[in-house]
Write a protein that holds these residues in place. Structure first.
Motif, mmCIF file in Angstrom:
data_model
loop_
_atom_site.group_PDB
_atom_site.id
_atom_site.type_symbol
_atom_site.label_atom_id
_atom_site.label_comp_id
_atom_site.label_asym_id
_atom_site.label_seq_id
_atom_site.Cartn_x
_atom_site.Cartn_y
_atom_site.Cartn_z
ATOM 1 N N ALA A 4 -13.636 5.307 -0.467
ATOM 2 C CA ALA A 4 -12.206 5.247 -0.155
ATOM 3 C C ALA A 4 -11.391 5.074 -1.421
ATOM 4 O O ALA A 4 -11.911 4.695 -2.470
ATOM 5 C CB ALA A 4 -11.938 4.086 0.806
ATOM 6 N N GLU A 5 -10.094 5.349 -1.277
ATOM 7 C CA GLU A 5 -9.124 5.126 -2.350
ATOM 8 C C GLU A 5 -7.857 4.555 -1.742
ATOM 9 O O GLU A 5 -7.518 4.850 -0.594
ATOM 10 C CB GLU A 5 -8.769 6.437 -3.052
ATOM 11 N N SER A 6 -7.187 3.764 -2.529
ATOM 12 C CA SER A 6 -5.862 3.276 -2.129
ATOM 13 C C SER A 6 -4.985 3.223 -3.372
ATOM 14 O O SER A 6 -5.473 3.054 -4.483
ATOM 15 C CB SER A 6 -5.945 1.896 -1.464
ATOM 16 N N SER A 7 -3.695 3.394 -3.157
ATOM 17 C CA SER A 7 -2.758 3.245 -4.273
ATOM 18 C C SER A 7 -1.715 2.203 -3.892
ATOM 19 O O SER A 7 -1.384 2.029 -2.716
ATOM 20 C CB SER A 7 -2.113 4.578 -4.650
ATOM 21 N N HIS A 8 -1.220 1.512 -4.911
ATOM 22 C CA HIS A 8 -0.342 0.364 -4.722
ATOM 23 C C HIS A 8 0.670 0.311 -5.858
ATOM 24 O O HIS A 8 0.521 0.998 -6.861
ATOM 25 C CB HIS A 8 -1.163 -0.936 -4.745
ATOM 26 N N CYS A 9 1.662 -0.549 -5.694
ATOM 27 C CA CYS A 9 2.602 -0.800 -6.778
ATOM 28 C C CYS A 9 3.028 -2.262 -6.733
ATOM 29 O O CYS A 9 2.898 -2.934 -5.715
ATOM 30 C CB CYS A 9 3.814 0.126 -6.699
ATOM 31 N N PHE A 10 3.508 -2.735 -7.858
ATOM 32 C CA PHE A 10 4.014 -4.095 -7.980
ATOM 33 C C PHE A 10 5.526 -4.052 -7.781
ATOM 34 O O PHE A 10 6.235 -3.400 -8.550
ATOM 35 C CB PHE A 10 3.688 -4.675 -9.361
ATOM 36 N N LEU A 11 6.006 -4.742 -6.743
ATOM 37 C CA LEU A 11 7.437 -4.782 -6.435
ATOM 38 C C LEU A 11 7.910 -6.218 -6.328
ATOM 39 O O LEU A 11 7.128 -7.125 -6.050
ATOM 40 C CB LEU A 11 7.728 -4.097 -5.086
ATOM 41 N N ASN A 12 9.235 -6.412 -6.522
ATOM 42 C CA ASN A 12 9.823 -7.715 -6.215
ATOM 43 C C ASN A 12 10.246 -7.699 -4.745
ATOM 44 O O ASN A 12 10.078 -6.689 -4.051
ATOM 45 C CB ASN A 12 10.961 -8.069 -7.169
ATOM 46 N N PHE A 13 10.778 -8.795 -4.272
ATOM 47 C CA PHE A 13 11.127 -8.894 -2.852
ATOM 48 C C PHE A 13 12.347 -8.064 -2.475
ATOM 49 O O PHE A 13 12.670 -7.938 -1.301
ATOM 50 C CB PHE A 13 11.298 -10.351 -2.431
ATOM 51 N N ASP A 14 13.013 -7.461 -3.463
ATOM 52 C CA ASP A 14 14.097 -6.513 -3.196
ATOM 53 C C ASP A 14 13.572 -5.073 -3.223
ATOM 54 O O ASP A 14 14.355 -4.131 -3.249
ATOM 55 C CB ASP A 14 15.213 -6.667 -4.241
ATOM 56 N N VAL A 50 0.863 -1.181 0.000
ATOM 57 C CA VAL A 50 0.000 0.000 0.000
ATOM 58 C C VAL A 50 0.898 1.230 0.000
ATOM 59 O O VAL A 50 1.809 1.350 0.816
ATOM 60 C CB VAL A 50 -0.907 0.013 1.249
ATOM 61 N N LEU A 51 0.647 2.151 -0.920
ATOM 62 C CA LEU A 51 1.382 3.411 -0.967
ATOM 63 C C LEU A 51 0.612 4.521 -0.256
ATOM 64 O O LEU A 51 1.208 5.387 0.381
ATOM 65 C CB LEU A 51 1.639 3.826 -2.420
ATOM 66 N N SER A 52 -0.698 4.496 -0.381
ATOM 67 C CA SER A 52 -1.531 5.487 0.299
ATOM 68 C C SER A 52 -2.944 4.948 0.420
ATOM 69 O O SER A 52 -3.352 4.054 -0.325
ATOM 70 C CB SER A 52 -1.542 6.811 -0.464
ATOM 71 N N VAL A 53 -3.680 5.508 1.360
ATOM 72 C CA VAL A 53 -5.090 5.144 1.547
ATOM 73 C C VAL A 53 -5.816 6.346 2.144
ATOM 74 O O VAL A 53 -5.240 7.086 2.950
ATOM 75 C CB VAL A 53 -5.239 3.877 2.430
ATOM 76 N N SER A 54 -7.043 6.541 1.698
ATOM 77 C CA SER A 54 -7.875 7.597 2.271
ATOM 78 C C SER A 54 -9.321 7.117 2.312
ATOM 79 O O SER A 54 -9.751 6.335 1.458
ATOM 80 C CB SER A 54 -7.767 8.882 1.454
ATOM 81 N N CYS A 55 -10.035 7.579 3.331
ATOM 82 C CA CYS A 55 -11.436 7.194 3.510
ATOM 83 C C CYS A 55 -12.277 8.405 3.830
ATOM 84 O O CYS A 55 -11.862 9.275 4.603
ATOM 85 C CB CYS A 55 -11.580 6.210 4.675
ATOM 86 N N PHE A 85 -4.242 2.335 -13.921
ATOM 87 C CA PHE A 85 -3.158 1.354 -13.898
ATOM 88 C C PHE A 85 -2.067 1.850 -14.826
ATOM 89 O O PHE A 85 -2.316 2.123 -15.995
ATOM 90 C CB PHE A 85 -3.663 -0.023 -14.336
ATOM 91 N N HIS A 86 -0.866 2.017 -14.285
ATOM 92 C CA HIS A 86 0.255 2.570 -15.053
ATOM 93 C C HIS A 86 1.372 1.551 -15.292
ATOM 94 O O HIS A 86 2.507 1.939 -15.496
ATOM 95 C CB HIS A 86 0.835 3.787 -14.334
ATOM 96 N N GLY A 87 1.051 0.298 -15.226
ATOM 97 C CA GLY A 87 2.059 -0.724 -15.485
ATOM 98 C C GLY A 87 2.777 -1.196 -14.238
ATOM 99 O O GLY A 87 3.012 -2.382 -14.071
ATOM 100 N N VAL A 88 3.107 -0.276 -13.357
ATOM 101 C CA VAL A 88 3.728 -0.625 -12.071
ATOM 102 C C VAL A 88 2.820 -0.190 -10.926
ATOM 103 O O VAL A 88 2.553 -0.953 -10.012
ATOM 104 C CB VAL A 88 5.126 0.018 -11.910
ATOM 105 N N LYS A 89 2.313 1.019 -10.998
ATOM 106 C CA LYS A 89 1.429 1.549 -9.966
ATOM 107 C C LYS A 89 -0.027 1.451 -10.402
ATOM 108 O O LYS A 89 -0.331 1.490 -11.593
ATOM 109 C CB LYS A 89 1.746 3.018 -9.674
ATOM 110 N N PHE A 90 -0.897 1.354 -9.396
ATOM 111 C CA PHE A 90 -2.324 1.432 -9.686
ATOM 112 C C PHE A 90 -3.064 2.052 -8.519
ATOM 113 O O PHE A 90 -2.600 2.048 -7.388
ATOM 114 C CB PHE A 90 -2.916 0.074 -10.073
ATOM 115 N N LYS A 91 -4.221 2.624 -8.843
ATOM 116 C CA LYS A 91 -5.068 3.281 -7.861
ATOM 117 C C LYS A 91 -6.432 2.611 -7.882
ATOM 118 O O LYS A 91 -6.980 2.360 -8.963
ATOM 119 C CB LYS A 91 -5.208 4.762 -8.199
ATOM 120 N N MET A 92 -6.954 2.311 -6.693
ATOM 121 C CA MET A 92 -8.265 1.686 -6.588
ATOM 122 C C MET A 92 -9.204 2.600 -5.821
ATOM 123 O O MET A 92 -8.772 3.374 -4.970
ATOM 124 C CB MET A 92 -8.167 0.338 -5.865
#
Length: 144
Positions: free
Chosen positions: A106-116, A57-62, A83-90
């Motif tokens: 509410a809204e939340s933003s996220h990104c796809f990361l590897n374990f590094d 989770v990068l951010s969240v608001s309610c 959806f921007h390929g790496v980041k997305f907002k829901m």
């Protein structure tokens, strides 16, 4: 895509002295909904982790509209806004079981990361995930 709305019953321990759901629990509800949503997209979080992918989770608001009480059931409707390929907002809308009361937006933003903690290039490395996310971007999956 046939989407089943995420429904959740409210437990007593999730309420506070005012006998309504404590505001912090809504964040948990969003996370439960997001996990269910990804699973319905055939992007089960367990499978993503097996591929070395995590989605923090990068951010969240309610915005709290109307309180929810013990014993009630809520329906949460998620939507991938961008959806921007790496980041997305829901976005999420939390309704009463009969959809007559809007309890929360509410809204939340996220990104796809590897374990590094490095960005995952989905389009190149996991095109099936990229295509799935692109397919649902901006789409209302619930018609009521």
């Amino acid at each position: 895509m046939e989407y089943q709305v995420f429904k959740r019953s409210i437990n007593y321990y999730e309420t506070d002295k005012m006998q309504v759901v404590h505001h912090s629990n809504y964040i948990r509800f969003l996370e439960e909904c997001r996990m269910d949503f990804l699973k319905q997209l055939n992007l089960d979080y367990y499978k993503l982790e097996e591929k070395g992918i995590m989605i923090p989770v990068l951010s969240v608001s309610c915005d709290y509209k109307s309180p929810v009480r013990f014993g009630e059931t809520v329906c949460i409707i998620p939507k991938v806004e961008k959806f921007h390929g790496v980041k997305f907002k829901m976005s999420y809308r939390i309704y009463s079981e009969d959809y007559k009361v809007l309890h929360n937006e509410a809204e939340s933003s996220h990104c796809f990361l590897n374990f590094d903690f490095k960005p995952v290039h989905l389009k190149r490395d996991f095109p099936e995930i990229y295509d799935t996310m692109k397919a649902v971007e901006g789409t209302e999956l619930v018609d009521f």
